[in-house]
Scaffold this motif. Structure first.
Motif: not given
Length: 440
Positions: A179-189, A192-193, A203-207
């Motif tokens: 989701n254009f989040q380049r911090n790998p820890l936050m991208a991993g979160q 996981k979700q 956001p995920a439900n909308y997509i």
């Protein structure tokens, strides 16, 4: 005085060379042009220069700039080898997201239009009765557009492989963003979700709601946490390879929305800003001093490019595109065809291929516009000042005035016609871009 500049062929040059060709077909000749360097001479028709001088005067009378600051405005226009207008055209100026033209050029030259970045998914334990008894490991490969749709498709593929639970952690290695989040820890979160629909937020439900009807909802429950590791464990088992969209589509999406994170990741994939800077200058045959970059996105006034270099890079990109049976409209937004992103609310002549650039005190516009009397007109406009909205309006008016004087092209030249399959919205979340390598 004549000057050397990067690529381009137009009707006047071809006529002088004894070649009979319509102005709109001039860039078709790029397929056989062996050298991107041509000698530029002043255009005997003063239309371009006169129009630009009037535009600069209007910037002063409207108080967008003061008279002694017109040197902070840069303009370059040319048709093939003919220089139509030049105001500070060889001076490097803060280019904002015109920097993405350099990133696009170097990425396309380095990887080719069909390149796909790989994200590897592995496990550190066996899969027993739907439970992965170990960690799920994600090794990022620089995919700049791994988003909710991709993650949902990945989760569904894991479900098809029989994996419903992970007893261990979600481990992130390599260059992974989501989701254009380049911090790998936050991208991993985020990942996981996404893998477990029971944890989805709005956001995920909308997509998911706009994905193809009948798309399954993944359920991969990860018991542990998200962890980062410097490198992959040699004992792990490779489960699948996820492929990104082809590079040509990634470049198009990056430029349509002027996405900074995508640009940064593409620049990193070729070696960083210094490599983009030097390679772009060499490919476009312009002095190294006219392209000065600190990143691949254009964020920051330290990214400086001359208007001449911007046009040279655009024309070199056209040559690269033609070599792959593509056009600039497959890589950048075209007025009248792409109404998403930065093209929204602009009033640019139809069939003009553009790239915009915006910072707090910078408004830039560059591209190529087809005309009846001058064939393809390449332009770069870089404005400095705080009234960005007014600068945008002025840029659009300048192009509208110019195309009125040079007459609208009767049809879109083949050299700019977009390919429908590429020009459409990319197919995100495609399950067939997951190569399954392990079956439980």
């Amino acid at each position: 005085m004549v000057e050397l500049l990067g690529s381009g062929l137009a009707s006047l040059w071809l006529e002088m060379a004894g070649v009979q060709i319509k102005p709109f077909d001039a860039l078709d000749a790029l397929a056989w042009q062996s050298s991107p360097g041509l000698v530029l001479a002043p255009d005997p028709n003063p239309t371009g220069a006169t129009t630009v001088q009037q535009y600069l005067k209007e910037l002063i009378t409207s108080k967008l700039v003061v008279q002694n600051l017109t040197e902070s405005q840069g303009i370059w226009m040319q048709s093939g080898p003919m220089l139509m207008a030049n105001h500070q055209g060889t001076t490097p100026l803060p280019a904002a997201s015109l920097t993405k033209i350099a990133t696009s050029l170097v990425a396309l030259k380095t990887w080719g239009p069909n390149h796909q970045f790989e994200t590897l998914v592995s496990s550190t334990g066996p899969v027993v009765n739907g439970v992965l008894k170990g960690d799920l490991v994600i090794a990022g490969g620089g995919d700049p557009m791994f988003v909710w749709e991709e993650a949902i498709a990945l989760g569904n593929t894991l479900n098809k492989m029989g994996i419903k639970q992970v007893k261990g952690n979600l481990v992130i290695t390599g260059n992974f963003a989501m989701n254009f989040q380049r911090n790998p820890l936050m991208a991993g979160q985020f990942l996981k979700q996404a893998l477990n629909h029971q944890t989805w937020t709005r956001p995920a439900n909308y997509i998911y709601s706009i994905m193809p009807k009948g798309t399954p909802k993944p359920q991969v429950v990860i018991a542990g946490t998200v962890k980062l590791e410097a490198q992959s464990n040699s004992q792990q088992t490779l489960l699948l390879r996820h492929h990104s969209l082809p590079l040509q589509q990634l470049i198009k999406e990056m430029n349509v929305f002027s996405n900074n994170d995508m640009a940064e990741m593409l620049a990193e994939s070729v070696g960083g800003a210094i490599v983009v800077e030097s390679t772009a200058a060499n490919l476009a045959r312009v002095p190294q001093s006219e392209i000065q970059l600190i990143n691949g996105s254009g964020l920051g006034p330290e990214n400086r490019i001359s208007p001449r270099a911007v046009c040279a890079m655009f024309m070199t990109l056209q040559r690269e595109a033609v070599a792959h049976k593509l056009t600039l409209a497959d890589l950048f937004p075209m007025s009248g065809f792409d109404q998403r992103g930065t093209m929204h609310s602009r009033h640019i002549p139809t069939a003009t291929v553009i790239k915009t650039g915006t910072l707090r005190d910078v408004s830039a516009l560059a591209g190529v516009m087809p005309t009846r009397d001058r064939g393809l007109v390449w332009f770069a406009i870089i404005n400095r000042g705080t009234n960005v909205s007014a600068f945008r309006t002025g840029q659009d008016h300048l192009l509208q005035r110019l195309v009125k004087q040079l007459q609208v092209a009767p049809s879109i030249p083949a050299a700019l016609t977009p390919h429908s399959a590429i020009n459409s919205v990319p197919q995100l979340g495609a399950g067939d871009r997951n190569d399954i390598l392990f079956k439980s």
